[in-house]
Design a protein around this motif. Structure first.
Motif, short mmCIF file in Angstrom:
data_model
loop_
_atom_site.label_atom_id
_atom_site.label_comp_id
_atom_site.label_asym_id
_atom_site.label_seq_id
_atom_site.Cartn_x
_atom_site.Cartn_y
_atom_site.Cartn_z
N GLN A 187 0.86 -1.18 0.00
CA GLN A 187 0.00 0.00 0.00
C GLN A 187 0.90 1.23 0.00
O GLN A 187 1.80 1.35 0.84
CB GLN A 187 -0.89 0.03 1.25
CG GLN A 187 -2.02 -0.99 1.22
CD GLN A 187 -3.28 -0.43 0.57
OE1 GLN A 187 -3.22 0.57 -0.12
NE2 GLN A 187 -4.41 -1.05 0.82
N ARG B 186 1.01 5.16 0.63
CA ARG B 186 0.24 6.24 1.25
C ARG B 186 0.76 7.59 0.77
O ARG B 186 1.89 7.97 1.07
CB ARG B 186 0.35 6.15 2.77
CG ARG B 186 -0.60 5.15 3.38
CD ARG B 186 -0.69 5.32 4.86
NE ARG B 186 0.33 4.55 5.54
CZ ARG B 186 0.62 4.70 6.83
NH1 ARG B 186 0.01 5.62 7.54
NH2 ARG B 186 1.54 3.96 7.40
N GLN C 98 -3.20 3.87 -1.77
CA GLN C 98 -3.27 3.34 -3.13
C GLN C 98 -2.54 2.01 -3.19
O GLN C 98 -1.35 1.93 -2.86
CB GLN C 98 -2.66 4.33 -4.12
CG GLN C 98 -2.92 3.97 -5.57
CD GLN C 98 -2.61 5.15 -6.49
OE1 GLN C 98 -2.00 6.13 -6.08
NE2 GLN C 98 -3.03 5.05 -7.73
N CYS D 124 -0.37 -1.00 -4.69
CA CYS D 124 0.71 -0.97 -5.66
C CYS D 124 1.32 -2.36 -5.80
O CYS D 124 1.21 -3.20 -4.91
CB CYS D 124 1.77 0.04 -5.25
SG CYS D 124 2.59 -0.32 -3.69
N VAL E 191 1.24 1.52 -10.10
CA VAL E 191 -0.03 1.91 -9.50
C VAL E 191 -1.02 2.27 -10.61
O VAL E 191 -0.63 2.63 -11.72
CB VAL E 191 0.11 3.11 -8.55
CG1 VAL E 191 1.08 2.79 -7.42
CG2 VAL E 191 0.57 4.35 -9.29
N ARG E 192 -2.29 2.18 -10.29
CA ARG E 192 -3.31 2.59 -11.24
C ARG E 192 -3.40 4.12 -11.26
O ARG E 192 -3.35 4.77 -10.22
CB ARG E 192 -4.68 2.01 -10.85
CG ARG E 192 -5.79 2.33 -11.87
CD ARG E 192 -7.14 1.84 -11.35
NE ARG E 192 -7.19 0.40 -11.26
CZ ARG E 192 -7.52 -0.39 -12.28
NH1 ARG E 192 -7.78 0.14 -13.47
NH2 ARG E 192 -7.57 -1.70 -12.12
N ARG E 193 -3.52 4.69 -12.42
CA ARG E 193 -3.60 6.14 -12.55
C ARG E 193 -4.92 6.66 -12.00
O ARG E 193 -5.98 6.11 -12.28
CB ARG E 193 -3.47 6.52 -14.03
CG ARG E 193 -3.56 8.02 -14.29
CD ARG E 193 -3.29 8.29 -15.75
NE ARG E 193 -3.39 9.71 -16.07
CZ ARG E 193 -3.04 10.22 -17.23
NH1 ARG E 193 -2.57 9.44 -18.20
NH2 ARG E 193 -3.16 11.52 -17.46
N GLY E 194 -4.85 7.71 -11.21
CA GLY E 194 -6.05 8.32 -10.66
C GLY E 194 -6.28 9.71 -11.23
O GLY E 194 -5.60 10.12 -12.19
N TRP F 222 -1.83 2.99 -16.23
CA TRP F 222 -0.92 2.57 -15.17
C TRP F 222 0.31 3.46 -15.15
O TRP F 222 0.79 3.91 -16.18
CB TRP F 222 -0.50 1.11 -15.38
CG TRP F 222 -1.67 0.19 -15.44
CD1 TRP F 222 -2.32 -0.26 -16.56
CD2 TRP F 222 -2.37 -0.36 -14.33
NE1 TRP F 222 -3.36 -1.07 -16.21
CE2 TRP F 222 -3.42 -1.15 -14.85
CE3 TRP F 222 -2.21 -0.28 -12.95
CZ2 TRP F 222 -4.31 -1.84 -14.04
CZ3 TRP F 222 -3.09 -0.97 -12.13
CH2 TRP F 222 -4.12 -1.74 -12.68
#
Length: 298
Positions: A193, A195, A201, A203, A217-220, A263
């Protein structure tokens, strides 16, 4: 105006430097010293009077909790404002610090404005903020905005306003033909995770060394910022060992060769100097190499 002395205690030079710059930008007249661990800080507190201590929890030789306990045992330091800067947000840890006499908390990761909000509250409690502000030696706007301090207390920013973060640098060269990993809850090896100031998020760890980790990580909606401070939570092994590793984002790149990549690939640099955490990382690298969960030597 009465003089304000602050002591910053952290074993990571990167964090100490960022905290000093943030405070100096906001309060140019403030005197700021630093120490690499609790034992060094204890020696300094015994020789000089300080109004406020900003202290990390996990440090070699003497932890922040041990330093806090010692301070409250000294009659001349019982009213010292002591803010714990920590990624330990568990209820039992919070209760432990409160029982030891902590004044406030700054949770990693934190932002400039959040750190300044906590500092202003502490100075208000000892009656030194008004004179500091009235003298014109406190700046409302901080020029030091796009750093890893875009990641430090809890709570919403109050009166302090900081400059908007600088735009993220152009992404590094994307990885060609990269797979699209399916990131689920970080329960298995090779996952964790991350932070950030914007929240937690999941990872995936692509590579790991004693100095850095290569994460996916997934794109936000909000892109992670280079030099943004963060905490990497890892739960690995059969005994579900948990480590909270402090650091900052050294590089952010698209994982797919297109501008709307779903990503992102992040290079996360560690700043902890704690021997226990380095030992944990060593064991984690060896275990992951044997199981082929990630590639060592990032």
């Amino acid at each position: 105006m009465s003089k304000v002395n602050v002591l910053v205690v952290d074993d990571a030079p990167f964090i100490r430097d960022l905290v000093r710059k943030c405070l100096r930008n906001a309060f140019p007249g403030m005197t700021i010293d630093d120490a690499v661990n609790g034992r060094k800080a204890m020696a300094m507190l015994g020789k000089e009077a300080f109004d406020l201590v900003l202290c990390d929890w996990e440090m070699p030789e003497m932890s922040g909790l041990e330093l806090l306990t010692w301070c409250r045992q000294q009659p001349e330091l019982k009213n010292l404002q002591f803010i714990m800067v920590t990624s330990r947000g568990d209820k039992e840890n919070v209760i432990q610090a409160i029982q030891a006499g902590v004044s406030d908390f700054v949770g990693k990761p934190f932002t400039n404005e959040q750190l300044l909000t906590k500092v202003k509250k502490a100075l208000t409690r000892i009656g030194k903020l008004d004179s500091l502000m009235a003298s014109g030696q406190a700046r409302v706007n901080s020029a030091f905005a796009n750093d890893s301090l875009n990641a430090l207390t809890a709570g919403k920013p109050e009166a302090v306003k900081v400059a908007a973060p600088a735009p993220a640098p152009a992404p590094a060269r994307p990885v060609a033909n990269a797979p699209r990993p399916a990131i689920s809850a970080p329960t298995g090896r090779g996952q964790g995770q991350l932070r950030l100031a914007g929240g937690m998020q999941p990872c995936v760890i692509k590579a790991l060394s004693l100095k850095e980790a290569l994460l996916v990580v997934r794109r936000g909606e909000a892109l992670p910022q280079v030099l943004e401070g963060a905490v990497l939570d890892l739960e690995q092994g059969e005994n579900a060992e948990v480590a909270r590793l402090n650091g900052y984002l050294h590089a952010v790149a698209a994982l797919e060769p297109k501008p709307d990549s779903d990503w992102l690939q992040l290079t996360f640099k560690f700043v902890d100097q704690d021997a226990q955490k380095l030992d944990y990382l060593s064991r984690l690298i060896a275990r992951g190499t044997a199981q082929k969960h990630f590639t060592p030597g990032a």
